[in-house]
Design a protein around this motif. Structure first.
Motif, PDB file in Angstrom:
ATOM      1  N   ALA A  24     -17.305 -40.321  38.536  1.00  0.00           N
ATOM      2  CA  ALA A  24     -17.099 -39.249  37.555  1.00  0.00           C
ATOM      3  C   ALA A  24     -17.034 -39.822  36.139  1.00  0.00           C
ATOM      4  O   ALA A  24     -17.615 -39.268  35.196  1.00  0.00           O
ATOM      5  CB  ALA A  24     -15.836 -38.466  37.881  1.00  0.00           C
ATOM      6  N   CYS A  25     -16.334 -40.947  35.969  1.00  0.00           N
ATOM      7  CA  CYS A  25     -16.249 -41.582  34.650  1.00  0.00           C
ATOM      8  C   CYS A  25     -17.611 -42.074  34.181  1.00  0.00           C
ATOM      9  O   CYS A  25     -17.951 -41.957  32.993  1.00  0.00           O
ATOM     10  CB  CYS A  25     -15.254 -42.742  34.691  1.00  0.00           C
ATOM     11  SG  CYS A  25     -13.522 -42.233  34.789  1.00  0.00           S
ATOM     12  N   CYS A  85     -20.573 -40.825  34.921  1.00  0.00           N
ATOM     13  CA  CYS A  85     -21.347 -39.656  34.484  1.00  0.00           C
ATOM     14  C   CYS A  85     -20.838 -39.135  33.145  1.00  0.00           C
ATOM     15  O   CYS A  85     -21.620 -38.798  32.252  1.00  0.00           O
ATOM     16  CB  CYS A  85     -21.269 -38.549  35.535  1.00  0.00           C
ATOM     17  SG  CYS A  85     -22.107 -38.922  37.089  1.00  0.00           S
ATOM     18  N   ALA A  86     -19.504 -39.075  33.028  1.00  0.00           N
ATOM     19  CA  ALA A  86     -18.916 -38.542  31.795  1.00  0.00           C
ATOM     20  C   ALA A  86     -19.220 -39.433  30.597  1.00  0.00           C
ATOM     21  O   ALA A  86     -19.506 -38.945  29.496  1.00  0.00           O
ATOM     22  CB  ALA A  86     -17.414 -38.369  31.967  1.00  0.00           C
ATOM     23  N   LEU A 144     -20.986 -38.426  27.232  1.00  0.00           N
ATOM     24  CA  LEU A 144     -20.189 -38.567  26.010  1.00  0.00           C
ATOM     25  C   LEU A 144     -20.938 -39.373  24.958  1.00  0.00           C
ATOM     26  O   LEU A 144     -20.916 -39.025  23.771  1.00  0.00           O
ATOM     27  CB  LEU A 144     -18.853 -39.239  26.343  1.00  0.00           C
ATOM     28  CG  LEU A 144     -17.911 -39.476  25.153  1.00  0.00           C
ATOM     29  CD1 LEU A 144     -17.521 -38.158  24.511  1.00  0.00           C
ATOM     30  CD2 LEU A 144     -16.676 -40.258  25.606  1.00  0.00           C
TER      31      LEU A 144
END
Length: 206
Positions: A43-44, A46-47, A51
């Protein structure tokens, strides 16, 4: 009809949902004790990718377009009645006289006929005279006036008075929508300083 890259924006939520489902599928095949860690790491990742693009995009849209800066420079520098010649491209020019319908023209506006190699006055007629200022535009996709700029610089009749750079590296990773005149990359922001074309303004020597 024209299909802009921004027309693909409605599929972004679908891509986000697909990414979430992929993370869930991957986490289901790892050991239970590592499941939470796996979900967090994926998840990080992808984020952070999203970002990074968002930060670059916000920086670009917050910067002032080179066309706005160039127009302000001309308005601050050129006296009323001066001849301003823009080597325009389709939809690429600087807006100098939004008040023209109210107060009349502040400058004389010329263009350039590339086929006949002559300047055209405000009435569209060829002229042998020289403008007081020449505005040259260059974009990643259109560099047709670079030879003309070289001729202007070597003529000895003009000096490079101002320069507004949007792209420092023409061989950079920027990806542009060729049909869009915002001139803001949608990917590969490295080497791009601000929106707009590269602009050089030449002033005729006394």
């Amino acid at each position: 009809y024209t299909v802009f890259v921004r027309y693909m924006m409605p599929i972004l939520p679908i891509i986000a949902v697909a990414a979430a489902m992929s993370i869930e599928t991957i986490s289901a095949i790892v050991k239970p004790r590592l499941r939470s860690l796996t979900i967090g790491v994926l998840a990080c990742a992808c984020a952070l990718c999203a970002l990074r693009l968002s930060v670059h995009a916000c920086r670009m849209f917050a910067a002032e377009d080179t066309r706005v800066r160039a127009a302000q420079w001309v308005l601050d520098t050129a006296d009323r009645g001066k001849v301003i010649a823009q080597l325009v491209m389709p939809y690429v020019h600087i807006e100098l006289e939004p008040e023209i319908l109210i107060s009349g023209a502040r400058y004389r506006h010329w263009t350039y006929d590339r086929d006949r190699h002559v300047f055209l006055d405000e009435h569209g007629k060829g002229t042998q005279g020289l403008p007081d200022f020449i505005v040259v535009f260059t974009t990643r996709e259109n560099r047709m006036y670079e030879p003309m700029a070289a001729q202007i610089e070597s003529s000895g009749a003009y000096r490079r008075a101002a320069e507004f750079t949007a792209i420092k590296n023409w061989n950079g990773p920027q990806q542009f929508d060729r049909q869009d005149t915002f001139l803001v990359p949608y990917a590969g922001f490295d080497g791009t300083e601000q929106p707009g074309p590269n602009i050089v303004i030449y002033e005729r020597l006394p």
